[in-house]
Design a protein around this motif. Structure first.
Motif, PDB file in Angstrom:
ATOM      1  N   GLY B 206       0.776  -1.005  -0.093  1.00 29.92           N
ATOM      2  CA  GLY B 206      -0.011   0.146   0.068  1.00 29.92           C
ATOM      3  C   GLY B 206       0.942   1.566   0.005  1.00 29.92           C
ATOM      4  O   GLY B 206       0.633   2.855  -0.330  1.00 29.92           O
ATOM      5  N   ALA B 207       2.142   0.729   0.618  1.00 31.79           N
ATOM      6  CA  ALA B 207       2.790   2.323   0.630  1.00 31.79           C
ATOM      7  C   ALA B 207       3.187   3.475  -0.436  1.00 31.79           C
ATOM      8  O   ALA B 207       3.411   4.042  -0.042  1.00 31.79           O
ATOM      9  CB  ALA B 207       4.080   2.134   1.645  1.00 31.79           C
ATOM     10  N   LEU B 208       3.231   2.307  -1.580  1.00 32.72           N
ATOM     11  CA  LEU B 208       3.411   2.657  -2.910  1.00 32.72           C
ATOM     12  C   LEU B 208       2.953   3.754  -3.500  1.00 32.72           C
ATOM     13  O   LEU B 208       3.221   4.570  -4.094  1.00 32.72           O
ATOM     14  CB  LEU B 208       3.741   1.569  -3.637  1.00 32.72           C
ATOM     15  CG  LEU B 208       5.318   1.685  -5.023  1.00 32.72           C
ATOM     16  CD1 LEU B 208       6.197   2.058  -4.455  1.00 32.72           C
ATOM     17  CD2 LEU B 208       5.238   0.785  -6.009  1.00 32.72           C
ATOM     18  N   GLY B 209       1.598   3.292  -3.115  1.00 29.98           N
ATOM     19  CA  GLY B 209       0.549   4.118  -3.665  1.00 29.98           C
ATOM     20  C   GLY B 209       0.276   5.290  -2.993  1.00 29.98           C
ATOM     21  O   GLY B 209       0.450   6.658  -3.303  1.00 29.98           O
ATOM     22  N   ALA B 210       0.685   5.063  -1.701  1.00 22.09           N
ATOM     23  CA  ALA B 210       0.705   6.477  -0.642  1.00 22.09           C
ATOM     24  C   ALA B 210       1.553   7.086  -0.895  1.00 22.09           C
ATOM     25  O   ALA B 210       1.001   8.809  -1.459  1.00 22.09           O
ATOM     26  CB  ALA B 210       1.059   6.038   0.222  1.00 22.09           C
TER      27      ALA B 210
END
Lengths: 357, 231
Positions: B206-210
């Motif tokens: 999820g962090a990459l999208g964030a």
């Protein structure tokens, strides 16, 4: 002679408040009219109504005998052919001086537009500033651009809202004369608003003194200053000081002596006989007598270009006493010094009511 | 840590939701700015008693939480869709389906309602900088109001319009609740994808999208700050 603008019984109401009422005046081609009056008297509203920015609620404006503007035909401002020079000049900050001047020529082909802009720039000595932006210009230059821009679409009449209020006092007189000569050379009819009486006498051919939304007096500056029709007119134009006077038919009493051969209409009608009125005393109507019969005391000394400015009060403390009579002299007097004053015989100006002090 | 876990495949997975997010944000920012401009100029150039009403009402949406707004959209657009389909049926036209509540129309509508206040505020600030005499000057030179707006107001408001557009764009990129409720089937944006990954405890993915949202949000802000320094 045909009237270039004819205003008949014009009235303006804004939010149920009467701002202008029963305003009538007419100007011939080439006339320059100065609208003067205290703040809030409706002079800028009158200008905005002529320009079409404010709707009239009664009356008629006729421009060049062809365009009749009344309640049944409220012509839009952009169709009135009336130029306006705003107090802050309202130059378009994103356009160069050349583009500003040519702004109103959008209906013309490019060649005609360019030649007119070039002609106006040379007339108003702006040629070298053509590619600059308004913020790079001084106040006087900005005003010349505003005038060139307003003249470009060849309006029937131009309106100027306090045109000299943002100009350095030193340049003001020079600029006023320059712009007056320009308007005269173009035979341009103009109406300008000011609260400075000196501007009226330098710039205008006609003056309209306004108060509380009405025109009190309309005429040439010389006529209005010689024969003001009310105390408000005389007071606003600062024509002199006011002293109380008691009328007795042909003669009248003041705190500094009697007046004889008083031919003032008010005094002779009898209706105000023996009642106290106000006499306008201009500085040139005062003579200092070289005798012991002192009647005034100096309580202010100032220096002006017309010499020393003195304000005196009467020694006599009756119902005719006064505290603020102004006069100018090249002689030096001391504060508190007592003098013998006499009012020179002239066409006395007396009014029923005095300005509030 | 994100970089350690990141793989090329994950980037590919981000492309579609990323493009959806940008598409939604561009539409929302453009429409919101356009309406804000019209309402603010109406307030400025019309001098009747109710001239401030449209711009004030359009600002109310900012106070409504995204979820509530989304429910309101569903409650309004659902019956409307049914009505449209009934009409189509009665006129013997092919039924259009859920064209209002089942497409991105509902999301963009919600964004426009929700973010109008931001655009209104920014453009109002710009309009206040323009002297009132500049409204009248074109009229006194024989030019009508509409042409005057194009020649004077729009050029002078260029930077305010752009700032309003950017602010709405950034807000729309981040918005989650309304999109979550209103999105059509199989339609993901960056925010909904992150939400799903995080719900599934796939925090690293999820962090990459964030981070992409943060970058999308930061770039315009950095650009704005630079521009402000220049002026």
């Amino acid at each position: 002679m045909t009237h270039l603008i004819d205003i008949q019984q014009l009235a303006v109401k804004l939010q149920n408040k009467t701002i202008l009422s029963d305003v009538s005046l007419s100007l011939e081609a080439g006339d320059i009219l100065g609208l003067v009056g205290p703040s809030g008297c409706g002079k800028t509203t009158l200008l905005n109504t002529i320009a079409g920015f404010i709707e009239q609620s009664a009356g008629k404006i006729v421009i060049d005998e062809k365009m009749q503007i009344d309640l049944t035909n409220l012509v839009a401002p952009e169709e009135r052919n009336v130029g306006m020079i705003f107090q802050d000049y309202a130059l378009f900050p994103h356009l160069t001086i050349r583009e500003n001047i040519g702004f109103g020529l959008f209906n013309l082909d490019k060649a005609t537009c360019n030649s007119r802009v070039t002609e106006l720039m040379s007339l108003l000595k702006l040629t070298e500033l053509a590619e600059r932006y308004p913020h790079q210009l001084s106040g006087g230059q900005q005003q010349r651009v505003a005038i060139a821009r307003a003249l470009a679409p060849q309006p029937k009449i131009i309106l100027l809202d306090e045109p000299f209020s943002n100009i350095d006092a030193r340049l003001r007189n020079e600029l006023m004369i320059e712009i007056r000569q320009l308007l005269k050379s173009l035979n341009m009819t103009a109406i300008f608003v000011t609260h400075n009486k000196d501007e009226v006498f330098t710039f205008a051919d006609k003056v309209a003194v306004m108060s509380e939304g009405r025109i009190l007096q309309f005429g040439s500056p010389v006529l209005v200053s010689q024969q003001p029709n009310s105390w408000q007119v005389a007071d606003f134009l600062q024509l002199g000081s006011w002293i109380p006077v008691k009328c007795n038919g042909d003669s009248a009493e003041t705190a500094i002596g009697s007046l004889t051969d008083v031919h003032t209409e008010n005094c002779q009608t009898g209706k105000t006989e023996s009642s106290i009125m106000s006499l306008l005393v201009k500085p040139q109507h005062i003579r200092i007598e070289n005798n012991e019969n002192v009647n005034v005391e100096i309580n202010h000394v100032g220096i002006t270009e017309q010499g020393y400015h003195y304000i005196v009060s009467s020694l006599n403390r009756t119902d005719l006493s006064f505290d603020r009579l102004s006069f100018y002299s090249h002689d030096v007097f001391q504060l508190g010094q007592q003098l013998a004053f006499e009012i020179i015989h002239h066409e006395y100006l007396m009014f029923d009511q005095a300005p509030p002090r | 840590m994100t970089i350690e876990y990141a793989s090329i495949e994950q980037f590919y997975e981000l492309i579609e939701p990323g493009l959806n997010s940008v598409e939604l944000a561009v539409y929302a920012a453009s429409i919101t700015t356009f309406f804000a401009l019209i309402l603010v100029l109406y307030k400025r150039l019309h001098h009747d008693k109710l001239n401030t009403l449209p711009v004030n009402i359009s600002g109310f949406g900012y106070a409504i939480p995204g979820t509530v707004l989304a429910m309101a959209m569903l409650a309004t657009f659902g019956p409307l869709d049914n009505l449209i389909n009934e009409w189509a049926l009665s006129l013997n036209i092919e039924e259009p389906g859920l064209i209002l509540s089942g497409t991105v129309f509902a999301i963009i509508f919600a964004f426009v309602v929700r973010f109008s206040a931001i655009a209104n505020g920014t453009i109002s600030g710009g309009v206040e900088q323009v002297a009132h005499s500049l409204d009248l000057a074109p009229l006194s030179l024989g030019m009508g109001s509409i042409k005057g707006i194009f020649k004077v107001h729009l050029p002078l408001l260029k930077s305010s319009i752009f700032v309003a557009w950017l602010l709405v764009f950034v807000e729309a990129m981040k918005e989650l609740p309304a999109v979550l409720i209103l999105r059509p089937f199989n339609y993901d944006t960056l925010s909904t994808q992150i939400y799903q990954l995080i719900s599934d405890e796939q925090l690293e993915q999820g962090a990459l999208g964030a981070i992409s949202i943060v970058v999308f949000g930061l770039l315009p802000i950095i650009w704005l700050n630079k521009n402000e320094e220049k002026s």
